[in-house]
Design a protein around this motif. Sequence first.
Motif, PDB file in Angstrom:
ATOM      1  N   TYR A   1     -63.483  61.805   6.788  1.00 25.77           N
ATOM      2  CA  TYR A   1     -63.641  63.214   7.119  1.00 25.77           C
ATOM      3  C   TYR A   1     -63.268  63.466   8.572  1.00 25.77           C
ATOM      4  O   TYR A   1     -62.602  64.444   8.901  1.00 25.77           O
ATOM      5  CB  TYR A   1     -65.073  63.686   6.867  1.00 25.77           C
ATOM      6  N   GLU A   4     -71.004  66.912  14.679  1.00 30.37           N
ATOM      7  CA  GLU A   4     -69.773  66.241  14.272  1.00 30.37           C
ATOM      8  C   GLU A   4     -69.012  65.823  15.513  1.00 30.37           C
ATOM      9  O   GLU A   4     -68.815  66.620  16.392  1.00 30.37           O
ATOM     10  CB  GLU A   4     -68.871  67.189  13.490  1.00 30.37           C
ATOM     11  N   ARG A  48     -60.372  65.550   7.807  1.00 33.62           N
ATOM     12  CA  ARG A  48     -61.103  66.762   7.381  1.00 33.62           C
ATOM     13  C   ARG A  48     -61.099  66.865   5.861  1.00 33.62           C
ATOM     14  O   ARG A  48     -60.770  67.892   5.291  1.00 33.62           O
ATOM     15  CB  ARG A  48     -60.489  68.042   7.930  1.00 33.62           C
ATOM     16  N   ILE A  81     -71.340  65.004   9.820  1.00 33.18           N
ATOM     17  CA  ILE A  81     -70.200  64.295   9.239  1.00 33.18           C
ATOM     18  C   ILE A  81     -69.098  64.135  10.289  1.00 33.18           C
ATOM     19  O   ILE A  81     -68.875  65.008  11.114  1.00 33.18           O
ATOM     20  CB  ILE A  81     -69.701  65.001   7.961  1.00 33.18           C
ATOM     21  N   PRO A  91     -53.855  72.322   0.281  1.00 36.28           N
ATOM     22  CA  PRO A  91     -55.201  72.689   0.723  1.00 36.28           C
ATOM     23  C   PRO A  91     -56.258  71.687   0.212  1.00 36.28           C
ATOM     24  O   PRO A  91     -56.026  70.997  -0.770  1.00 36.28           O
ATOM     25  CB  PRO A  91     -55.423  74.071   0.102  1.00 36.28           C
ATOM     26  N   PRO A  92     -57.404  71.621   0.882  1.00 36.42           N
ATOM     27  CA  PRO A  92     -58.411  70.590   0.597  1.00 36.42           C
ATOM     28  C   PRO A  92     -58.871  70.558  -0.860  1.00 36.42           C
ATOM     29  O   PRO A  92     -59.205  69.495  -1.383  1.00 36.42           O
ATOM     30  CB  PRO A  92     -59.581  70.979   1.503  1.00 36.42           C
ATOM     31  N   ILE A 107     -63.078  65.439   2.161  1.00 32.79           N
ATOM     32  CA  ILE A 107     -64.163  64.690   1.520  1.00 32.79           C
ATOM     33  C   ILE A 107     -63.543  63.760   0.497  1.00 32.79           C
ATOM     34  O   ILE A 107     -62.972  64.201  -0.483  1.00 32.79           O
ATOM     35  CB  ILE A 107     -65.158  65.637   0.823  1.00 32.79           C
TER      36      ILE A 107
END
Lengths: 393, 321
Positions: B35, B314, B39, B263, B110-111, B41
Motif C-alpha cells: 500500500y 501513514e 496505494r 497503513i 483505477p484501484p 490493497i
Amino acid sequence: MSDSGKGSDTAVASPKGLLGLPHLGLRDKWERGPIWMKLPVVLALVSFCFYLPFLNILPFAQVRTDLSAAGTDWSSVLFLIVVYMIVAVGLNVVIGLAGLLDLGYVGFYALGAYSVALFGSSSSPVTISLQEKFGFSEGWAVPFAACIPLAIAFALVAGVILGAPTLRLRGDYLAIVTMGFGEIIRIILRNATDITGGPKGVIGIPKPPGPVDADGRDFFNGLDVHRWYWLALIVLFLLMFLVRRLENSRVGRSWLAIREDEDAARIMGVNAFKFKLWAFAIGAMLGAIAGVLFASKQGVVEPNGFKLNLSFLFVAMVVIGGSGNMMGALFGAFLITYLPERFRFLDQWRPFGFGVALVAVMVLRPQGLIPNRRRARELEDRKAEAEEAAVDV
Amino acid sequence: MDFSSLIDQIGEHTANGLTKGAIYALVALGYTLVYGVLRLINFAHSEVFMVGTWAVLGVYTVLGATGGSGVGLVILATALAALAAVVASASTALIVERVAYRPLRKKNAPPLIFLITAIGCSLVLVELFGHVFRVFFGPPFGRALVSIPSLIDTEVWLDLGKTSITNMQIIVVVGAVVMMVALDTFVNKTRLGRGVRAVAQDPDTAALMGVNQDRVIMLVFILGGAMAGVAAILYTMNYDITKFDIGFLIGVKAFTAAVLGGIGNLRGALVGGLLLGVVEVYSSTLFSSNWEDVTAFVVLILVLMFRPTGILGESLGKARA
C-alpha cells in the motif's frame, strides 16, 4: 493502441469513419434512433424476458440449466439471476455512479432478508415477543406488504448509520470499514439468538399475497417458480426505471462529478458528503429489496447465507460488466449467476475457472464488458497519461 | 461480561493476544508495504500466507519429520521449512504481481480493477490447494483441515505464578519482532530501502533520480511475501494446522491491523497487529469467542473515526518510517 493516445480529444471521443463522418457504433445508432423504432424492440425484449422460463425451442433451449440430471430448476435460476441483477443495479449506484467502494453490500442484502423473516414469520423470536406483548394470537405476524417498507426503512437507517461516520474517510478505508460492517451484521445475526434465531436461522417466511390458483395452491408457491421470476422481473424493471431517472437528474450529475473529481465538485458547490450519503442509502435500499425477494422465495434464512464472499461476488458483477453502466452491471450479474449454474457438471472446477476468468477479463478489458462511455474515456485518458509518462522517462 | 476471569488471568490472556497479534503484524507488513508504494490493497496477500503454510507441510512430509524425530532432524526440518515458506510465499507474491498487477499498472487502471483481479487471484490460489492439486496429487490437498506435525513440544518456559508463558509463544513473538526490526532497518538504512521509500514518496521524481520503479515494486512484493512466509512457519509451529482457506480470516484481520496502525507505516503494522491480537483475546474472554471478530471491527471503526489515518499515521514515504 490506435490513435487515442496522441492526445486529441476528438480522436478519443468519436473515431472518424469513412469520409470523415463520425463512425456510429451500434450503441450510437440506438441512442439516436426514433422512438417508434425503439419501442417495439424494447417491448419485444421485455416480453422475451417474460417468456424465458418456457423457452423450449431447440437449439435455444440449450441455455436452460435443467437439461442434465444434476441440473437446477431453470425458473429458480432465472429468479436468482434477477435478484442478483437488482443487487447489481443497487451496487452500481454506489460503486459505478458515486465511485464509493462498498465491500459490505451483503450486509444490506441480509438486512432485507432478515427484516421480512423476523417480522413476517409467525415463529420468529421477534414476532413471538410482539405476540406476547400485545396479546395477539399465535399465528399473528406482520403482513408481507408491511414488511417491505420495514425492510427499506431498516436498510436506509443502516446505510445512514454506516455512512455518516465513514463516508468522510478516504476510499481504501471505506472499503475495509464497509467490509467490517458486512461481517458485523452476519455475526450479530448468528450470535444474537434471542432476536434473530441464531445459527439455525428463521423459517416460515411469508410469501407475497395472491389469488389461489386452479389447483388450490397459493399464487406464489414452490412449484410454479416462474411466477416468482415474473414478480422479480417486474420489480427489477421498476427499479431500473427509477434509478435511470435518478441518473439523469441533478443527483446523478452530482454523483458523476464527485466520482470524477471530488475537490472540483465541491468547488462547484456540490455537497459531496450529502450526495455520497444518498448514494449509500439508495444502494442499501435496493440491496434490501433484493434480500426481501430472496428470503420470501427461499422461505428460510440463515446467517451463513450472507458471508463476505457474496459481497466480493457482487462487486465483481458490477466491475466485470462495466461499472457505471446499468446495462453492464445487469450483464455482469447475469454472467456471474448464470454460468456457474449452466456449467454445473464442471462441479468443483467452477470456482477455479471463475478466478481465472476474473483475472483474464480484468487484465484484458479493465473497463468491463459493456463499459460506461464516460468511464471508458476516463480509462483511456489514464492509459494515455501512463504512456506519456513512460515516454517522458 | 466476565470481568473476574479477565482480571484473574490477565497475564495469560495478554500472552495469547500478543502471540496472535505477532502473526497478524507479520502478515500486515505485506499489506502495508504494497500500500505504501502502490496505494493499492493487495487482497491476494492472504493467500500468499496460505501458500507458506503448505510449504512448511511439504518440507516436513518430504523429510519425514514428526514429533518424535531426533534433535538434528528437527532443527534441519524447521530451518528448511522456514526457508521453503519464505521462498514459496515470496514467489507467490511475485507471480501475483506479474500476472495480475503489472499489466494493469501499465494501463494505469483505477484501484477498483486491481481489487477484482486480486480477488480473482486469491480464488485461483485457494482453489489450487482446495481442488486442483487434489485432482492431480490427492490428499492432503483438498478442502479438509490438515494437521501439521508439531516438531517441538510445547513446554512452559516462564512461570510467573498465574501466568505461564510457553516456548512457542516466546518463539512467535520474538521471531516476529526480530523480523520486523530487520525489515525496518532494511527499509531505513540500505540503498534498496531508500529506493523503496523514494518510490513511496514520489514515484515520478524517484524515476528521474534513477530508481527503477518496476524493480522496487517487485522488491516490495518479495519483502511482503517473505514476511508472510515467516508468519506461516510461526503460525504452523504454534497452531499445527493448515487449510486451503486459512488465509482469508487472517488476511482480513491483518489488513485491519495494518489500517489500525496506519497503513503504509511499518511500525504501525506492529502496533496494530499486537493491539488487535490482545483486543481480540480480551473480548473473547469478556463476552464469548463468538464476538471476537465484531470487537476487532468495532475497534477499527472507532479508531478511524477519531484518528482517520490510524494510530501512528501513514508514512512509508515520510522520513520517519
